[in-house]
Design a protein around this motif. Structure first.
Motif, PDB file in Angstrom:
ATOM      1  N   GLU A  40       0.848  -1.192   0.000  1.00 28.62           N
ATOM      2  CA  GLU A  40       0.000   0.000   0.000  1.00 28.62           C
ATOM      3  C   GLU A  40       0.888   1.249   0.000  1.00 28.62           C
ATOM      4  O   GLU A  40       2.044   1.211   0.415  1.00 28.62           O
ATOM      5  N   SER A  41       0.315   2.363  -0.434  1.00 24.08           N
ATOM      6  CA  SER A  41       1.083   3.609  -0.475  1.00 24.08           C
ATOM      7  C   SER A  41       1.416   4.077   0.940  1.00 24.08           C
ATOM      8  O   SER A  41       0.738   3.720   1.911  1.00 24.08           O
ATOM      9  N   GLU A  42       2.447   4.897   1.035  1.00 26.75           N
ATOM     10  CA  GLU A  42       2.845   5.426   2.337  1.00 26.75           C
ATOM     11  C   GLU A  42       1.729   6.292   2.918  1.00 26.75           C
ATOM     12  O   GLU A  42       1.528   6.311   4.140  1.00 26.75           O
ATOM     13  N   GLU A  43       1.002   7.008   2.071  1.00 26.17           N
ATOM     14  CA  GLU A  43      -0.100   7.849   2.530  1.00 26.17           C
ATOM     15  C   GLU A  43      -1.175   7.008   3.194  1.00 26.17           C
ATOM     16  O   GLU A  43      -1.689   7.354   4.271  1.00 26.17           O
ATOM     17  N   ILE A  44      -1.508   5.882   2.591  1.00 26.95           N
ATOM     18  CA  ILE A  44      -2.527   4.988   3.153  1.00 26.95           C
ATOM     19  C   ILE A  44      -2.010   4.316   4.422  1.00 26.95           C
ATOM     20  O   ILE A  44      -2.733   4.220   5.431  1.00 26.95           O
ATOM     21  N   ALA A  45      -0.760   3.863   4.414  1.00 28.96           N
ATOM     22  CA  ALA A  45      -0.180   3.207   5.594  1.00 28.96           C
ATOM     23  C   ALA A  45      -0.175   4.152   6.792  1.00 28.96           C
ATOM     24  O   ALA A  45      -0.553   3.770   7.914  1.00 28.96           O
ATOM     25  N   ASN A  46       0.239   5.386   6.562  1.00 23.56           N
ATOM     26  CA  ASN A  46       0.272   6.360   7.658  1.00 23.56           C
ATOM     27  C   ASN A  46      -1.131   6.695   8.151  1.00 23.56           C
ATOM     28  O   ASN A  46      -1.351   6.887   9.351  1.00 23.56           O
ATOM     29  N   ALA A  47      -2.080   6.765   7.226  1.00 21.60           N
ATOM     30  CA  ALA A  47      -3.458   7.068   7.617  1.00 21.60           C
ATOM     31  C   ALA A  47      -4.034   5.959   8.488  1.00 21.60           C
ATOM     32  O   ALA A  47      -4.811   6.221   9.422  1.00 21.60           O
ATOM     33  N   ILE A  48      -3.678   4.713   8.194  1.00 26.02           N
ATOM     34  CA  ILE A  48      -4.143   3.587   9.010  1.00 26.02           C
ATOM     35  C   ILE A  48      -3.662   3.744  10.448  1.00 26.02           C
ATOM     36  O   ILE A  48      -4.411   3.524  11.404  1.00 26.02           O
ATOM     37  N   GLU A  49      -2.412   4.115  10.607  1.00 23.92           N
ATOM     38  CA  GLU A  49      -1.892   4.311  11.969  1.00 23.92           C
ATOM     39  C   GLU A  49      -2.508   5.542  12.625  1.00 23.92           C
ATOM     40  O   GLU A  49      -2.909   5.507  13.789  1.00 23.92           O
ATOM     41  N   GLN A  50      -2.609   6.630  11.887  1.00 28.12           N
ATOM     42  CA  GLN A  50      -2.974   7.908  12.484  1.00 28.12           C
ATOM     43  C   GLN A  50      -4.477   8.122  12.621  1.00 28.12           C
ATOM     44  O   GLN A  50      -4.902   9.124  13.200  1.00 28.12           O
ATOM     45  N   HIS A  51      -5.288   7.183  12.126  1.00 23.29           N
ATOM     46  CA  HIS A  51      -6.729   7.419  12.209  1.00 23.29           C
ATOM     47  C   HIS A  51      -7.234   7.343  13.642  1.00 23.29           C
ATOM     48  O   HIS A  51      -8.370   7.751  13.919  1.00 23.29           O
ATOM     49  N   TYR A  52      -6.408   6.865  14.567  1.00 21.24           N
ATOM     50  CA  TYR A  52      -6.790   6.867  15.977  1.00 21.24           C
ATOM     51  C   TYR A  52      -6.456   8.199  16.656  1.00 21.24           C
ATOM     52  O   TYR A  52      -6.856   8.422  17.791  1.00 21.24           O
ATOM     53  N   ARG A  53      -5.699   9.056  16.003  1.00 18.33           N
ATOM     54  CA  ARG A  53      -5.306  10.320  16.623  1.00 18.33           C
ATOM     55  C   ARG A  53      -6.458  11.333  16.613  1.00 18.33           C
ATOM     56  O   ARG A  53      -7.302  11.284  15.725  1.00 18.33           O
ATOM     57  N   PRO A  54      -6.442  12.282  17.570  1.00 14.65           N
ATOM     58  CA  PRO A  54      -5.630  12.265  18.784  1.00 14.65           C
ATOM     59  C   PRO A  54      -6.237  11.298  19.802  1.00 14.65           C
ATOM     60  O   PRO A  54      -7.452  11.266  19.996  1.00 14.65           O
ATOM     61  N   ARG A  55      -5.365  10.511  20.431  1.00 10.71           N
ATOM     62  CA  ARG A  55      -5.838   9.505  21.381  1.00 10.71           C
ATOM     63  C   ARG A  55      -6.137  10.104  22.745  1.00 10.71           C
ATOM     64  O   ARG A  55      -6.893   9.538  23.515  1.00 10.71           O
ATOM     65  N   PHE A  56      -5.513  11.232  23.059  1.00 10.56           N
ATOM     66  CA  PHE A  56      -5.668  11.851  24.370  1.00 10.56           C
ATOM     67  C   PHE A  56      -5.401  13.343  24.229  1.00 10.56           C
ATOM     68  O   PHE A  56      -4.921  13.807  23.185  1.00 10.56           O
ATOM     69  N   ALA A  57      -5.712  14.092  25.258  1.00  9.88           N
ATOM     70  CA  ALA A  57      -5.499  15.546  25.238  1.00  9.88           C
ATOM     71  C   ALA A  57      -4.020  15.836  25.022  1.00  9.88           C
ATOM     72  O   ALA A  57      -3.165  15.295  25.710  1.00  9.88           O
ATOM     73  N   GLY A  58      -3.737  16.679  24.045  1.00 14.85           N
ATOM     74  CA  GLY A  58      -2.351  17.024  23.766  1.00 14.85           C
ATOM     75  C   GLY A  58      -1.673  16.108  22.775  1.00 14.85           C
ATOM     76  O   GLY A  58      -0.533  16.371  22.361  1.00 14.85           O
ATOM     77  N   ASP A  59      -2.351  15.020  22.375  1.00 12.50           N
ATOM     78  CA  ASP A  59      -1.741  14.108  21.397  1.00 12.50           C
ATOM     79  C   ASP A  59      -1.671  14.800  20.035  1.00 12.50           C
ATOM     80  O   ASP A  59      -2.450  15.703  19.726  1.00 12.50           O
ATOM     81  N   ALA A  60      -0.722  14.337  19.214  1.00 11.62           N
ATOM     82  CA  ALA A  60      -0.550  14.915  17.880  1.00 11.62           C
ATOM     83  C   ALA A  60      -1.780  14.648  17.023  1.00 11.62           C
ATOM     84  O   ALA A  60      -2.449  13.612  17.167  1.00 11.62           O
ATOM     85  N   LEU A  61      -2.095  15.572  16.121  1.00  9.95           N
ATOM     86  CA  LEU A  61      -3.187  15.386  15.173  1.00  9.95           C
ATOM     87  C   LEU A  61      -2.677  14.589  13.978  1.00  9.95           C
ATOM     88  O   LEU A  61      -1.469  14.536  13.713  1.00  9.95           O
ATOM     89  N   PRO A  62      -3.583  13.945  13.231  1.00 10.40           N
ATOM     90  CA  PRO A  62      -3.155  13.215  12.027  1.00 10.40           C
ATOM     91  C   PRO A  62      -2.522  14.161  11.018  1.00 10.40           C
ATOM     92  O   PRO A  62      -2.896  15.336  10.926  1.00 10.40           O
ATOM     93  N   GLU A  63      -1.559  13.642  10.279  1.00  8.02           N
ATOM     94  CA  GLU A  63      -0.826  14.455   9.307  1.00  8.02           C
ATOM     95  C   GLU A  63      -1.346  14.172   7.902  1.00  8.02           C
ATOM     96  O   GLU A  63      -1.373  13.028   7.469  1.00  8.02           O
ATOM     97  N   GLY A  64      -1.742  15.209   7.207  1.00  3.84           N
ATOM     98  CA  GLY A  64      -2.225  15.034   5.835  1.00  3.84           C
ATOM     99  C   GLY A  64      -3.737  14.898   5.785  1.00  3.84           C
ATOM    100  O   GLY A  64      -4.389  14.500   6.755  1.00  3.84           O
ATOM    101  N   LYS A  65      -4.303  15.194   4.619  1.00 10.46           N
ATOM    102  CA  LYS A  65      -5.756  15.222   4.474  1.00 10.46           C
ATOM    103  C   LYS A  65      -6.386  13.836   4.481  1.00 10.46           C
ATOM    104  O   LYS A  65      -7.497  13.658   4.994  1.00 10.46           O
TER     105      LYS A  65
END
Length: 687
Positions: free
Chosen positions: A423-448
């Motif tokens: 899979e593309s890097e964009e899709i792979a990263n989105a799979i990981e980051q779709h849980y963000r932000p997990r808690f207050a102060g956690d990083a937001l997902p990167e990219g649209k």
């Protein structure tokens, strides 16, 4: 009166590590509070809390051996009702009897309203030994213990069996009975490094004797600092940094009484497994401290904190390496097994994973998520196909061996397996980051694409769970809907999206009738309330209320509006304009007809003509500033009309006897209000 330090120690079996520091602090604070209430401390309370795996203790400074005598005044009935025909009434006799006094011992004093009978006497102070047992028992009862246990034939309960009680005031033993134990001046040190009973010389020698004779660093804070220092020194020697959070350091501190930091290692081939898996198993299962190199990559060296000090620690190191090797072998096996199937091939298994019995399986949920993320991606101008693909694969790792063993790795493993699947890097990263932000102060997902997937996940959860009636109440929020709402708001504030439209999109993804029909409006209102909470972390309540009074649904300019309102509030004209705005709004409520344009021919007084001219001149300036999102300029321009506003309210009677004049003046005020409130409801400032 001579004061001395007071020491109280409960000697226990191994206490629960995650609760140890809290238990120690609560116990110490409760004892100090009890002593202060009993007036047994000279001056302000000064105490030290001690907590190790086998003990809770507190040392309180300047404790008196006995309370000071107190002058007590007991007030009785009023003089008017205390005597009748020169004889005491039953009320007065009852008061005297209850106070342990004779009628002739009573005095007449004023209580500030009337004269009353009173009995004044000196109450002799009680001794420490008379009061301390109850103070300790109350402190024990107040401890935040979710589960208690009994031991032996005892009927007493505590978080763990208690085997010793030490109570010293200076060098003297204070007699007290707690949890079936009688106080003394002896305790035990380290389970393996000390020799037998330790007789404490006095309350002040506790920490030193425990360290020197007992091989116990009794202070939790001191022990934690010693571990942190040793970890940093060992890591520095290896040009590495320690991968550990505060929670792991606290837990390890609670597991040892005499910490010794040792270096160990594992076979390099395990590094082929994603480092998140290895780090998690080291931290979670073994309480080890992984090491990262200068590039943030995991090294095959780690640090462990032993509770034993020995001339040759090699057997401790090799034993821990052997245990870790087995753990890492499991992780390696799971990783290799998972690679035998692609994420896409696992999707049918999600139909067997229940999401919620009223909302169906994870497979059904995936269909909803795909529809929502596709819509959001289009609104963001993102690749809709990539957003849908990432969303469809986002939950596939839930049925992998690795996530089954380590649920904390959901999303993370999905990213690695997506890469392996091509899979593309964009899709792979989105799979990981779709849980963000997990808690207050956690990083937001990167990219649209990742943002679309993350918003879809949280929106579906919030709307779906809310829609079946599982609404947060009080401090109960089992599905973390407040956290989901805050995550959505943080992402919407960074993007040009309509939050109400997003809620409607999520609602539409569910089958008709599955959710309560009022869900969209209720969730939108809930989001507004959570937005206020979020913004009040950085801005005063009145400024937040002013901006949110207009119920904005596009939030990417909220921050700019808050800053603009804060700057406006600092202007000297702000308070008067805010008050005028409030007055305007109250007057507009009295309008009998629909408000419309101002008829210049009906303007009679110079003051209303001047206000109309000022408002006419102001309107295009404010409109232009708002259009370019220059909210500070828009609000600052309002200061220029203060003289005309003041003059209008000083000289003009808005509610005129002439209906057409009254209506025209209300129209003028409505025009002014629209300009005043173009950015925020400034009437709320200062409230």
């Amino acid at each position: 009166m001579m004061t001395s330090s007071l020491l109280i120690e409960l000697l226990t079996e191994e206490l629960p590590p995650k609760a140890l520091n809290t238990l120690g602090n609560h116990f110490a604070a409760s004892v100090a509070e009890g002593l202060e209430k009993a007036q047994l401390i000279d001056g302000a309370p000064e105490f030290a809390a001690y907590a190790s795996p086998r003990r809770l203790a507190v040392q309180v400074k300047n404790v008196k051996p006995v309370q000071a005598d107190q002058q007590i005044v007991k007030k009785g009935p009023a003089v008017a009702s205390g005597m009748k025909d020169g004889r005491p009434t039953k009320a007065l006799e009852g008061f005297a009897r209850g106070a342990g006094a004779k009628i002739e011992d009573l005095k007449i004093i004023s209580d500030g309203k009337q004269d009353v009978y009173a009995y004044e006497f000196t109450q002799q102070g009680k001794g420490l030994s008379e009061l301390l047992e109850d103070i300790i028992n109350q402190a024990v009862k107040k401890l935040p213990i979710p589960k208690v246990m009994r031991w032996g034939s005892s009927t007493f309960t505590f978080v763990r069996p208690v085997h010793g009680l030490t109570v010293l005031h200076g060098a003297d033993i204070v007699n007290a009975g707690v949890l079936g134990l009688q106080s003394g001046n002896t305790t035990l040190g380290h389970r393996f490094l000390s020799d037998g009973l330790i007789t404490l010389a006095n309350a002040d020698s506790y920490a030193e004797q425990m360290r020197n004779e007992g091989k116990v660093i009794a202070s939790f804070a001191e022990r934690k600092a010693a571990i942190q220092t040793a970890l940093n020194q060992q890591a520095g020697r290896l040009n590495a940094t320690v991968a550990a959070d505060e929670a792991l350091l606290d837990e390890v501190t609670a597991l040892v009484e005499w910490p010794v930091v040792l270096e160990a290692g594992f076979e390099e081939h395990f590094l082929a497994v994603p480092q998140e898996c290895l780090i998690l198993t080291m931290q979670q299962n073994q309480k080890y401290f992984p090491l990262l190199d200068a590039n943030g990559k995991l090294m095959n060296r780690f640090l462990l904190v032993s509770n034993l000090e020995t001339a040759d620690p090699s057997h401790i190191i090799s034993g821990n390496e052997r245990v870790l090797r087995a753990r890492l072998s499991d992780a390696e096996f799971f990783y290799k097994q998972d690679q035998k199937a692609t994420l896409e091939s696992r999707l049918p298994k999600l139909s067997q994973v229940v999401y919620h019995n009223k909302l169906g399986s994870q497979a059904e949920r995936i269909e909803r998520l795909a529809a929502i993320s596709r819509h959001i991606a289009a609104s963001l101008g993102a690749d809709t196909a990539a957003a849908e693909r990432a969303t469809r694969l986002s939950k596939a790792d839930l049925v992998t061996e690795m996530v089954g063993e380590f649920p904390e790795l959901q999303g993370t493993m999905g990213k690695y397996y997506a890469r392996l699947d091509g899979e593309s890097e964009e899709i792979a990263n989105a799979i990981e980051q779709h849980y963000r932000p997990r808690f207050a102060g956690d990083a937001l997902p990167e990219g649209k694409v990742a943002t679309a997937a993350a918003l879809a996940d949280k929106l579906e959860t919030l709307v779906g769970i809310w829609g079946i009636g599982l609404i947060p109440t009080g401090d109960k929020d089992p599905y973390a809907l407040r956290r989901s709402a805050l995550g959505i708001l943080r992402m919407v504030m960074q993007n040009d999206l309509d939050v109400n439209e997003l809620v409607q999109t999520a609602f539409a993804a569910f089958p008709q009738g599955q959710l309560n029909e009022n869900t969209p409006s209720e969730v939108a209102e809930f989001m507004q309330a959570r937005l206020a909470v979020l913004l009040q972390n950085d801005y005063p309540q009145d400024i937040v209320a002013a901006v949110l009074a207009k119920k904005p649904s596009r939030l990417n300019d909220v921050e700019a509006k808050l800053k603009a309102v804060a700057a406006f509030k600092a202007l000297p004209e702000a308070a008067a304009l805010a008050a005028a705005n409030k007055r305007v709004q109250n007057l507009l409520k009295k309008a009998d007809a629909e408000l419309g344009a101002v008829n210049e021919s009906l303007l009679q007084q110079d003051e209303e003509k001047a206000l109309f001219a000022a408002a006419q001149a102001l309107q295009p300036k404010i409109a232009a500033a708002v259009a370019r999102s220059d909210f500070q300029t828009a609000l600052t321009k309002l200061a220029s009309v203060k003289p005309q506003v003041d003059a209008f309210f000083d000289k003009v009677m808005v509610i005129s006897d002439q209906p057409d004049v009254k209506q025209n003046r209300l129209n003028l005020l409505n025009q002014l209000a629209q300009q005043m409130n173009a950015v925020a409801d400034i009437a709320l400032l200062g409230e």
